[in-house]
Write an enzyme that holds these catalytic residues in place. Structure first.
Site, short mmCIF file in Angstrom:
data_model
loop_
_atom_site.label_atom_id
_atom_site.label_comp_id
_atom_site.label_asym_id
_atom_site.label_seq_id
_atom_site.Cartn_x
_atom_site.Cartn_y
_atom_site.Cartn_z
N ASP A 259 40.13 45.07 20.58
CA ASP A 259 40.69 43.71 20.61
C ASP A 259 39.78 42.60 20.23
OD1 ASP A 259 43.27 44.09 21.43
OD2 ASP A 259 42.74 43.68 23.70
N LYS A 261 37.60 39.50 21.47
CA LYS A 261 37.50 39.01 22.95
C LYS A 261 37.29 37.47 22.85
CE LYS A 261 34.29 39.39 26.77
NZ LYS A 261 34.34 37.87 27.07
N ARG A 281 41.40 34.20 36.97
CA ARG A 281 40.39 35.38 37.10
C ARG A 281 40.08 35.70 38.55
NH1 ARG A 281 36.85 38.37 38.49
NH2 ARG A 281 35.03 38.96 37.29
N GLU A 311 44.28 35.60 27.52
CA GLU A 311 43.43 34.50 27.66
C GLU A 311 43.92 33.42 27.02
OE1 GLU A 311 40.54 35.86 28.81
OE2 GLU A 311 38.90 34.19 28.26
N PHE A 351 46.93 40.42 26.26
CA PHE A 351 46.17 41.80 26.05
C PHE A 351 46.80 42.85 26.94
CE2 PHE A 351 42.99 39.18 28.19
CZ PHE A 351 42.85 39.59 29.47
N ARG A 428 35.64 47.81 37.70
CA ARG A 428 34.88 47.80 36.48
C ARG A 428 34.46 49.34 36.03
NH1 ARG A 428 32.38 43.38 34.70
NH2 ARG A 428 32.35 42.31 36.57
N LYS A 434 32.78 45.61 26.81
CA LYS A 434 32.72 44.47 25.80
C LYS A 434 31.33 44.45 25.22
CE LYS A 434 31.10 42.33 30.15
NZ LYS A 434 31.77 41.66 31.45
P1 ATP Z 1 34.06 40.28 33.91
O1 ATP Z 1 35.23 39.32 33.84
O2 ATP Z 1 33.86 41.15 33.29
O3 ATP Z 1 33.31 39.72 35.31
P2 ATP Z 1 33.08 37.65 32.79
O4 ATP Z 1 34.01 36.65 33.39
O5 ATP Z 1 31.83 37.03 32.99
O6 ATP Z 1 32.87 38.76 33.21
P3 ATP Z 1 33.16 38.32 30.14
O7 ATP Z 1 31.71 39.20 30.47
O8 ATP Z 1 32.82 37.55 29.14
O9 ATP Z 1 33.29 37.57 31.23
O10 ATP Z 1 34.29 39.41 29.73
C1 ATP Z 1 35.53 39.80 30.55
C2 ATP Z 1 36.51 38.64 30.23
O11 ATP Z 1 37.05 38.56 28.82
C3 ATP Z 1 37.70 39.10 30.73
O12 ATP Z 1 37.81 38.78 32.07
C4 ATP Z 1 38.65 38.06 29.91
O13 ATP Z 1 39.01 36.96 30.58
C5 ATP Z 1 38.18 37.97 28.83
N1 ATP Z 1 38.93 38.53 27.55
C6 ATP Z 1 38.99 38.03 26.36
N2 ATP Z 1 39.60 38.56 25.42
C7 ATP Z 1 39.98 39.66 25.94
C8 ATP Z 1 40.77 40.97 25.76
N3 ATP Z 1 41.09 41.02 24.45
N4 ATP Z 1 40.86 41.85 26.73
C9 ATP Z 1 40.18 41.92 27.89
N5 ATP Z 1 39.59 40.78 28.31
C10 ATP Z 1 39.64 39.71 27.46
#
Ligand code: ATP
Length: 598
Positions: A259, A261, A281, A311, A351, A428, A434
C-alpha cells in the site's frame, strides 16, 4: 461500596514503587470491589470518569474553582486556603490538613457536618463527579463548586485528599493499562497466566472498565468469546520497520500486498445504525473534528454495521495533491470547525476492515478483509482504497516505493498475504512492514519517546526548561527507561509550549514507573510523547534502556522533530524496538565492504 476503601488503597498504592506489589495491591482492591461498581473503580484508578473514546467532557476543575470549593466546604476565606496552599504546595494535602484540623474541633465539625466516619458511597461520589464534569453553560460554575464542596464536607481526610487530586487531574498512582490487565488476571484467574485472555479481549474492545465488568459478571472464560463491537475502539495493529527491500520480501515470504503509506491521521471508523464514530491512533473520539468525513462515510460506504480503518489526509482541492499532515492541526479547534473544514479539506484512504454486519473479520486473512472493504465502498475523490499493488519481487517493490514517494506519500506499507495474515489488534509484528523515505539517515527511523524529566537552560534560556530527559516504554515491566537527553530541534514556539506542558506535569520525585540513573532538575510524569531523530544508537552507561550490568542504549545527537499528541506514553517506541534498531545498525556496519569501514 464505601469510597473510604478506595481512598485507603490509594494511600497504600501511592507509597509503593515495585510493580509486583502494585499489581497485587490492585488485585486486592478488585477482590474487595462490588460487582456493579468495578467498572467505575477501574476508571477512577486511571484518573478518569469514563474511557477517552466516550467523547465525554473531562472533569476539568482548575485550581481557582477548587480553592473556592475547599473554602466553601470548610467555611474559610479563599485567601486563607491560598495561604496554606502556598505553604504546602498540594491542594490534596491542603484538604487533608484542614479535615484533620476540623476533627479536633467538635463544634466546627458539627456546624460543617464533617463526620469522620465517612459514609460516602462510590456510586454517590461518582454521580456527583459526573454532575461536575457535565454541567455547562450559565450557572455551571456554581454547580461545580457547590457540588464538590458538598462531597468534601462528608469526606474523611484521606478521601478529601484523593478527591481533590482526582478532580484536579493529578491522581498519579503510576498505574498503567498493563498493570490493570495483570491485576484483573490475578483477581479473576488466579495468576498472570490469564493475562493473554484478558489482553486479547482488551485489544478488541479497548475499554478496561467494560472488560472488568464482563469478567466480574461472567468469569474469565467469557472473555474468549468477545469480538469487536461498533462504538468501542479496537487497539490498532502496528507495523515493524525495515530499510532493506530484499529483507522485507524475505520477511513476507516473497509475496505481499503493498500500500501507499499516507502521512495523515489514522482513523478507525465505526458505524452502528445511523451513528458514526471516528477514533484516533490513541483511540480518542475525534468525530467532531471530521464531520465532513462522517458525511462521506454516510454517502459513499454501504452498510450500517462496520468497523473500518484508513488514513485521513489533507488534500489541495485545486490540484488534488496531498498536503503536509500538519494542516490537520487546524481540525483540533473547538470553535470555527466549519471554517477549518473549508480551508483544509481532506480525503480518506481506507486500508482495512475489522467488522462487517456483526461478523468479526479480525481473524480473517488480509485479502479477505480487503475484498470485503472493496465490496462496500463507492470510490471517488473523497473516499478511496489506499493505492496498492501485489508484489512478488524486490525490484517491483523498489519501483512502487519510488512512485509512492513521488506522489507525495511517506513510503509504502508491505503487508503479508499469508493465510495467517490476521488483523493483530494492539500488537506490532512482521505482518505489516513500513518502508519510509526518511530511512536514508543513519538512524533508520525516528523514535517516539516519553518526557520523564527536564533540565533548566543557561544564558538566554536561563530559568526556562531547555532540555528533556526522554524514555522508551518497556511493556513487559510497564515502566519507562531513559534513552537520551534532547536539547536541540525546538523552535521558540515549541520551547514556550514546553514550559506550559512541563509546569502541569512536574513533580518533586521520580515517577514510580520511571527507571533512570540521571537526575534531571525536575521530574515529569510520563504523559507527553515527542518524535526524536538522531545520528545513531550507541551504548551508554548513563541510560537505562535495555540495560545490562554495565550499560544501556542511547541516541547520539538526538534532535526534537515534533510533539506526538496522537500517542499515549504506552504507544512510545519500546525498549525492544530500540534494541532491534541497534542490532540492525550493527549489521549494516558489518555488511559494508571492508575499505568503507576504515
Ligand atoms: P506506529 O503507528 O507504527 O507506532 P507511527 O505512528 O510513528 O508508528 P509510522 O511509523 O509513520 O507512524 O507508521 C504507521 C502509521 O502509518 C499507521 O499508524 C497509519 O496511521 C499510517 N498509514 C498510512 N498508510 C497506511 C496503510 N496503507 N496501511 C497501514 N497504515 C498506514
Amino acid at each position: 461500596m464505601k469510597f473510604k476503601l478506595i481512598a485507603e488503597y490509594f494511600d497504600k498504592l501511592e507509597k509503593i514503587s515495585s510493580r509486583i506489589q502494585l499489581t497485587s495491591l490492585l488485585s486486592d482492591l478488585f477482590k474487595n470491589t462490588d460487582k456493579n461498581t468495578i467498572s467505575k473503580v477501574v476508571y477512577i484508578i486511571q484518573g478518569r470518569l469514563w474511557p477517552d473514546f466516550a467523547g465525554m467532557p473531562e472533569i476539568g476543575m482548575g485550581e481557582k474553582f477548587l480553592i473556592k470549593s475547599i473554602a466553601m466546604a470548610f467555611s474559610k476565606k479563599e485567601e486563607e486556603i491560598e495561604k496554606i496552599y502556598k505553604r504546602i504546595g498540594d491542594l490534596g494535602e491542603v484538604a487533608y490538613t484542614l479535615k484533620n484540623e476540623s476533627k479536633s474541633s467538635n463544634i466546627l465539625s458539627f456546624i460543617n457536618n464533617t463526620t469522620h466516619d465517612s459514609e460516602l458511597e462510590v456510586e454517590e461520589v461518582y454521580e456527583d463527579l459526573v454532575k461536575i464534569a457535565t454541567s455547562s453553560g450559565e450557572g455551571s460554575r456554581d454547580v461545580k463548586i457547590r457540588t464538590f464542596a458538598g462531597i468534601l464536607r462528608k469526606a474523611t481526610p484521606l478521601e478529601a485528599k484523593y478527591l481533590v487530586r482526582f478532580v484536579e487531574g493529578r491522581l498519579r498512582l503510576g498505574i498503567g493499562d498493563a498493570t490493570v490487565l495483570d491485576a484483573l488476571a490475578i483477581t479473576f484467574g488466579g495468576s498472570t497466566e490469564y493475562r493473554p485472555i484478558v489482553e486479547r479481549a482488551y485489544n478488541l474492545r479497548a475499554d478496561l472498565g467494560e472488560i472488568a465488568k464482563i469478567i466480574d459478571a461472567y468469569g474469565i472464560e467469557k472473555l474468549k468469546t468477545i469480538s469487536p463491537t461498533p462504538g468501542i475502539p479496537i487497539r490498532p495493529m502496528l507495523a515493524e520497520r525495515l530499510a532493506d527491500p530484499a529483507e522485507i520480501m524475505e520477511k513476507v515470504n516473497g509475496n505481499a500486498l503493498v500500500d501507499y503509506k499516507y502521512d495523515g491521521e489514522r482513523a478507525q471508523i465505526h458505524k452502528k445504525g445511523e451513528d458514526i464514530y471516528i477514533f484516533s491512533r490513541r483511540m480518542e473520539n475525534i468525530t467532531n473534528q471530521y464531520i465532513d468525513v462522517v458525511d462521506y462515510v454516510k454517502k459513499f460506504i454501504n452498510g450500517d454495521n462496520f468497523i473500518i480503518e484508513g488514513e485521513i489526509v489533507p488534500i489541495d482541492p485545486e490540484s488534488g495533491e496531498m498536503r503536509p499532515f500538519q494542516e490537520l492541526m487546524h481540525r483540533r479547534r473547538k470553535n470555527d470547525i466549519y471554517q477549518a473544514i473549508n480551508e483544509y479539506p481532506v480525503s480518506l484512504f481506507l486500508f482495512d476492515l475489522m467488522l462487517l454486519n456483526g461478523q468479526d473479520y479480525t481473524t480473517r486473512p488480509l485479502l479477505d478483509r480487503r475484498a470485503a472493504l472493496e465490496s462496500i465502498i463507492k470510490e471517488n475523490d473523497k473516499v478511496r482504497i489506499a493505492s496498492h499493488i501485489m508484489v512478488n519481487d524486490v525490484n517491483k517493490l523498489k519501483e512502487y516505493f519510488y512512485q509512492a514517494v513521488a506522489d507525495g506519500a511517506e513510503g509504502v506499507m508491505i503487508k503479508s498475504v499469508s493465510p495467517d495474515s490476521v488483523y493483530k489488534a494492539g500488537s506490532r509484528g512482521w505482518l505489516w512492514i513500513k518502508l519510509k523515505r526518511d530511512y536514508q539517515s543513519e538512524m533508520a527511523d525516528t523514535v517516539d519517546l516519553v518526557v520523564v524529566g527536564a533540565f533548566y537552560g543557561k544564558g538566554k534560556r536561563g530559568g526556562k526548561f531547555s532540555s528533556l530527559l526522554m524514555a522508551a516504554y518497556n511493556p513487559e515491566k510497564d515502566v519507562f527507561e531513559t534513552v537520551c537527553k534532547v536539547a536541540s530541534g525546538f523552535s521558540d514556539q515549541e520551547l514556550d509550549e514546553l514550559q506550559k506542558k512541563i509546569e502541569q506535569l512536574k513533580r518533586d520525585e521520580k515517577h514510580p514507573r520511571v527507571i533512570s540513573n540521571m537526575s534531571p532538575d525536575v521530574w515529569v510524569s510520563p504523559a507527553i510523547v515527542a518524535e526524536i531523530i538522531g545520528a545513531e544508537i550507541t551504548i551508554s552507561p548513563l541510560h537505562t534502556c535495555c540495560k545490562n550490568d554495565k550499560a544501556g542504549l542511547s541516541i547520539r545527537f538526538p534532535r526534537f522533530v515534533r510533539w506526538r499528541d496522537d500517542k499515549s506514553p504506552e504507544d512510545a517506541t519500546t525498549n525492544q524496538e530500540i534494541m532491534e534498531m541497534y542490532s540492525r545498525q550493527l549489521k549494516k556496519i558489518e555488511d559494508k565492504p571492508v575499505d568503507e569501514n576504515i
